[in-house]
Design a protein around this motif. Structure first.
Motif, PDB file in Angstrom:
ATOM      1  N   HIS A  68      -2.153   4.859 -10.262  1.00 44.24           N
ATOM      2  CA  HIS A  68      -2.677   3.616 -10.834  1.00 44.24           C
ATOM      3  C   HIS A  68      -3.021   3.892 -12.298  1.00 44.24           C
ATOM      4  CE1 HIS A  68      -3.760   2.500  -6.483  1.00 44.24           C
ATOM      5  NE2 HIS A  68      -2.665   1.855  -6.847  1.00 44.24           N
ATOM      6  N   GLU A  71      -6.526   4.193 -13.904  1.00 41.17           N
ATOM      7  CA  GLU A  71      -7.513   5.162 -13.409  1.00 41.17           C
ATOM      8  C   GLU A  71      -7.344   6.500 -14.143  1.00 41.17           C
ATOM      9  OE1 GLU A  71      -6.943   4.997  -9.159  1.00 41.17           O
ATOM     10  OE2 GLU A  71      -7.120   2.812  -9.173  1.00 41.17           O
ATOM     11  N   ARG A 120      -3.089  -1.305 -13.726  1.00 44.20           N
ATOM     12  CA  ARG A 120      -3.020  -0.578 -12.459  1.00 44.20           C
ATOM     13  C   ARG A 120      -1.556  -0.392 -12.024  1.00 44.20           C
ATOM     14  NH1 ARG A 120      -6.190  -0.098  -7.511  1.00 44.20           N
ATOM     15  NH2 ARG A 120      -4.875  -0.405  -5.694  1.00 44.20           N
ATOM     16  N   HIS A 188      -7.582   9.283  -7.553  1.00 41.14           N
ATOM     17  CA  HIS A 188      -7.801   7.862  -7.869  1.00 41.14           C
ATOM     18  C   HIS A 188      -9.258   7.659  -8.272  1.00 41.14           C
ATOM     19  CE1 HIS A 188      -4.048   6.023  -6.206  1.00 41.14           C
ATOM     20  NE2 HIS A 188      -3.972   7.240  -5.686  1.00 41.14           N
ATOM     21  N   SER A 189      -9.548   6.439  -8.774  1.00 39.26           N
ATOM     22  CA  SER A 189     -10.947   6.111  -9.035  1.00 39.26           C
ATOM     23  C   SER A 189     -11.153   4.626  -8.827  1.00 39.26           C
ATOM     24  CB  SER A 189     -11.353   6.492 -10.460  1.00 39.26           C
ATOM     25  OG  SER A 189     -10.648   5.718 -11.402  1.00 39.26           O
TER      26      SER A 189
HETATM   27 ZN   LIG Z   1      -6.066   4.068  -7.357  1.00 41.38          ZN
END
Ligand SMILES: [Zn+2]
Length: 331
Positions: A68, A71, A120, A188-189
């Motif tokens: 993404h 992130e 994203r 991820h975040s």
């Molecule tokens: Zn993510």
């Protein structure tokens, strides 16, 4: 490529490759984006000078970030781990022995288009983590993926795999063809107040076939790093989705006897605390997924090194760690 496409994190990898030519090797796995707006997707391999001894059937730690694009912190956490290993490779013989016995490979930034343009999704508006041909039979929230329009978030694409998804699949499958044991971490975040380590599945609340392996991993983590910060749980405890690439890859391992065991983990860095502590975060979407203040970013970058060293040691010692368990199979 136009100069505006310089991505500092990738420039740093190239600089490290020049500084550590025996230790870090970058390859271009493909080009993504649109005709006027293209980006290379790199892979890396650590421990190049140990290739002869570590080649063939040795276990693998596979690390992936930037699925993404927005992130960015995950890309930086992975880079800080690579820097940590490289710095130690100058003086620490235990790092040499680690790289003699395991492979550490990965994708530093799978979705450079999204990273560069602060989205994203990729250049076609597709959320790569909704792009796999996997249908969930659970009640799926909107963030679980849809095929309505690329102008809405969590879009799965019409049909078929995006080039970035194909690159990830190739990378994982080539690791599985040469390794009896692959542990992967995808960075991820955004979701939650705490940092989570998610095991499969995203498509179902059912247990993955490797549940014994994951339970043992959690037990070891709790006893080895007793003050760790992670919520270790199945992804489906947070939410279920269609199209999760790791579900797809996880299930593929059972379709080929050539493949070793794959244990995929997602490290989801909880960003809601950063948002709560910093009203600045509401100024832009980027800030919802990344720490705004430098001191907070530094804290995040050093926070995950013990986990990644722990997982490297688990990969190195996988035979003794998991010796009580049969190779997992479906059905
Ligand atoms: Zn993510």
């Amino acid at each position: 490529m136009h100069r505006k496409h310089m991505i500092p994190a990738l420039e740093r990898y190239k600089e490290l490759e020049r500084q550590f030519p025996d230790m870090l090797e970058l390859s271009v796995e493909g080009t993504v984006g649109t005709p006027g707006d293209q980006f290379p997707v790199y892979s890396f391999r650590l421990g190049r000078k140990f290739t002869n001894t570590a080649e063939g059937h040795c276990p693998t730690l596979l690390l992936c970030a930037g699925v993404h694009g927005l992130e960015a912190i995950g890309v930086k956490v992975l880079l800080s781990f690579v820097e940590h290993i490289l710095a130690q490779s100058k003086w620490n013989s235990s790092i040499h022995s680690l790289l003699h016995s395991i492979k550490i490979v990965g994708l530093p930034l799978l979705n450079p288009t999204g990273y560069f343009h602060l989205t994203r999704a990729n250049s076609r508006g597709v959320d790569l983590m909704r792009n796999a041909p996997v249908e969930s039979h659970e009640a799926i929230p909107f963030l679980g993926g849809h095929r309505f329009s690329s102008s809405l978030p969590y879009y799965r694409g019409k049909r078929g795999l995006e080039p970035e998804s194909e690159i990830l699949i190739r990378q994982v499958e080539s690791a599985l063809e040469t390794s009896p044991f692959v542990l992967s971490v995808d960075f991820h975040s955004g979701f939650g107040f705490e940092d989570s380590l998610w095991t499969p599945y995203a498509k179902t609340t059912k247990e993955p076939p490797h549940m014994q392996f994951f339970s043992e991993l959690k037990r070891l983590l709790d006893s080895t790093l007793p003050h760790h910060v992670y919520t270790f749980e199945r992804q489906s405890n947070a939410y279920c989705t269609h199209g999760d690439l790791w579900d797809f890859l996880y299930d593929r391992q059972f379709q080929s006897p050539r493949f070793g065991n794959l244990l995929p983990l997602t490290l989801e860095l909880g960003s809601w605390t950063w948002v709560r502590k910093s009203p600045l975060s509401f100024r832009g979407l980027w800030n919802l997924f990344n720490p705004v203040h430098p001191h907070r970013e530094s804290r995040v970058l050093r926070r995950h090194l013990p986990l990644l060293m722990f997982l490297s040691a688990v990969v190195q010692n996988n035979k003794s760690v998991f010796r009580r368990f049969e190779r997992a199979s479906v059905g």
